[in-house]
Design a protein around this motif. Structure first.
Motif, mmCIF file in Angstrom:
data_model
loop_
_atom_site.group_PDB
_atom_site.id
_atom_site.type_symbol
_atom_site.label_atom_id
_atom_site.label_comp_id
_atom_site.label_asym_id
_atom_site.label_seq_id
_atom_site.Cartn_x
_atom_site.Cartn_y
_atom_site.Cartn_z
ATOM 1 N N THR A 123 0.832 -1.190 0.000
ATOM 2 C CA THR A 123 0.000 0.000 0.000
ATOM 3 C C THR A 123 0.866 1.240 0.000
ATOM 4 O O THR A 123 1.772 1.373 0.835
ATOM 5 N N SER A 139 -5.895 -0.190 -7.054
ATOM 6 C CA SER A 139 -5.847 -1.337 -6.155
ATOM 7 C C SER A 139 -4.839 -2.391 -6.609
ATOM 8 O O SER A 139 -4.485 -3.272 -5.838
ATOM 9 N N GLU A 140 -4.401 -2.281 -7.866
ATOM 10 C CA GLU A 140 -3.413 -3.216 -8.406
ATOM 11 C C GLU A 140 -2.481 -2.469 -9.345
ATOM 12 O O GLU A 140 -2.912 -1.516 -10.002
ATOM 13 N N ILE A 183 -1.667 -0.766 -3.945
ATOM 14 C CA ILE A 183 -2.783 0.059 -3.497
ATOM 15 C C ILE A 183 -2.315 1.494 -3.348
ATOM 16 O O ILE A 183 -1.381 1.784 -2.599
#
Length: 242
Positions: free
Chosen positions: A2, A96-97, A100
């Motif tokens: 993230t 999100s890919e 994140i």
């Protein structure tokens, strides 16, 4: 993994979204009795007033910005996949890919303003909405398939608001320039369903940029609000011509 950054400040962008033509953003409906509207609009469950979901606005602006600034070739003239979006797209709208990334723009549901409620009250087919009768024709046997669609009528106004998180001060102006591009395309496109048949033309005007006072919790030192305002005002020229 993230990717998160410190927030140095928050900028509020507000204005008014006006429907130039009727808007239909559909709601799921499990059962439609004979004679009922075939496709209804999404409404606030507490007030029963139609709303524009923030997710619809976010998705539309993201898609339009990709079409406007991503010049990479895919071989079949299609858009690149969302995983391969440019960094300037991901930092505005999130990802999100493969990692994140938090969105710098915060979107909210848009609600009909009080003036529009008063103007439309008791003057439309349903509460604050109209029924549009349409026919689809089967090209094989020429059989008509009539249907009824609910839509918010032209002229209705919605309160428009975004929050922008200041993460990298040197990228703020570039982010606002890209947001302005998305809004320009937005004014020449449509929101919701049936846009190629005249629905969902909108204009966003009266945009105001404010650096929020967070009680000295954050201290952005290089934010030129006047310049950011002028960047977004460029997009309004396309709206005011409608």
């Amino acid at each position: 993994m993230t990717t998160q950054r410190k927030i140095f400040g928050k900028i509020k962008i507000s204005g008014k979204l006006t429907l130039v033509t009727g808007l239909h953003i559909g709601s799921s409906k499990d059962f439609a009795p004979i004679g009922a509207v075939d496709s209804v609009v999404v409404r606030d469950p507490l007030t029963n007033r139609p709303i524009i979901p923030g997710s619809s606005l976010k998705g539309k602006l993201r898609t339009l910005l990709v079409k406007a600034i991503d010049e990479r070739e895919t071989g079949d003239n299609s858009l690149v996949g969302i995983k391969e979006d440019l960094p300037e797209i991901k930092r505005l709208f999130g990802a999100s890919e493969p990692e994140i990334i938090s969105s710098r723009l915060q979107f909210y549901d848009l609600f009909v303003d009080k003036d529009s409620v008063e103007k439309l009250r008791d003057k439309t087919d349903l509460y604050l909405t109209e029924i549009k009768f349409e026919n689809t024709i089967n090209r094989t046997d020429s059989v008509a398939n009539p249907r009824q669609l609910e839509r918010v009528p032209a002229g209705a106004n919605f309160a428009f608001q975004l929050i922008y998180n200041v993460e990298v001060q040197g990228e703020v102006e570039a982010d606002f320039a890209n947001l302005a591009i998305a809004l320009k395309f937005f004014h020449l496109d449509y929101l919701g369903g049936s846009g190629t048949r005249g629905y969902g033309k909108v204009k966003v005007a009266g945009l105001k940029v404010e650096l929020l006072d967070l009680q000295n919790l954050t201290k952005p030192t290089e934010i030129d609000v006047v310049k950011l305002q002028s960047i977004l005002e460029e997009s309004e020229k396309y709206a005011l011509s409608l």
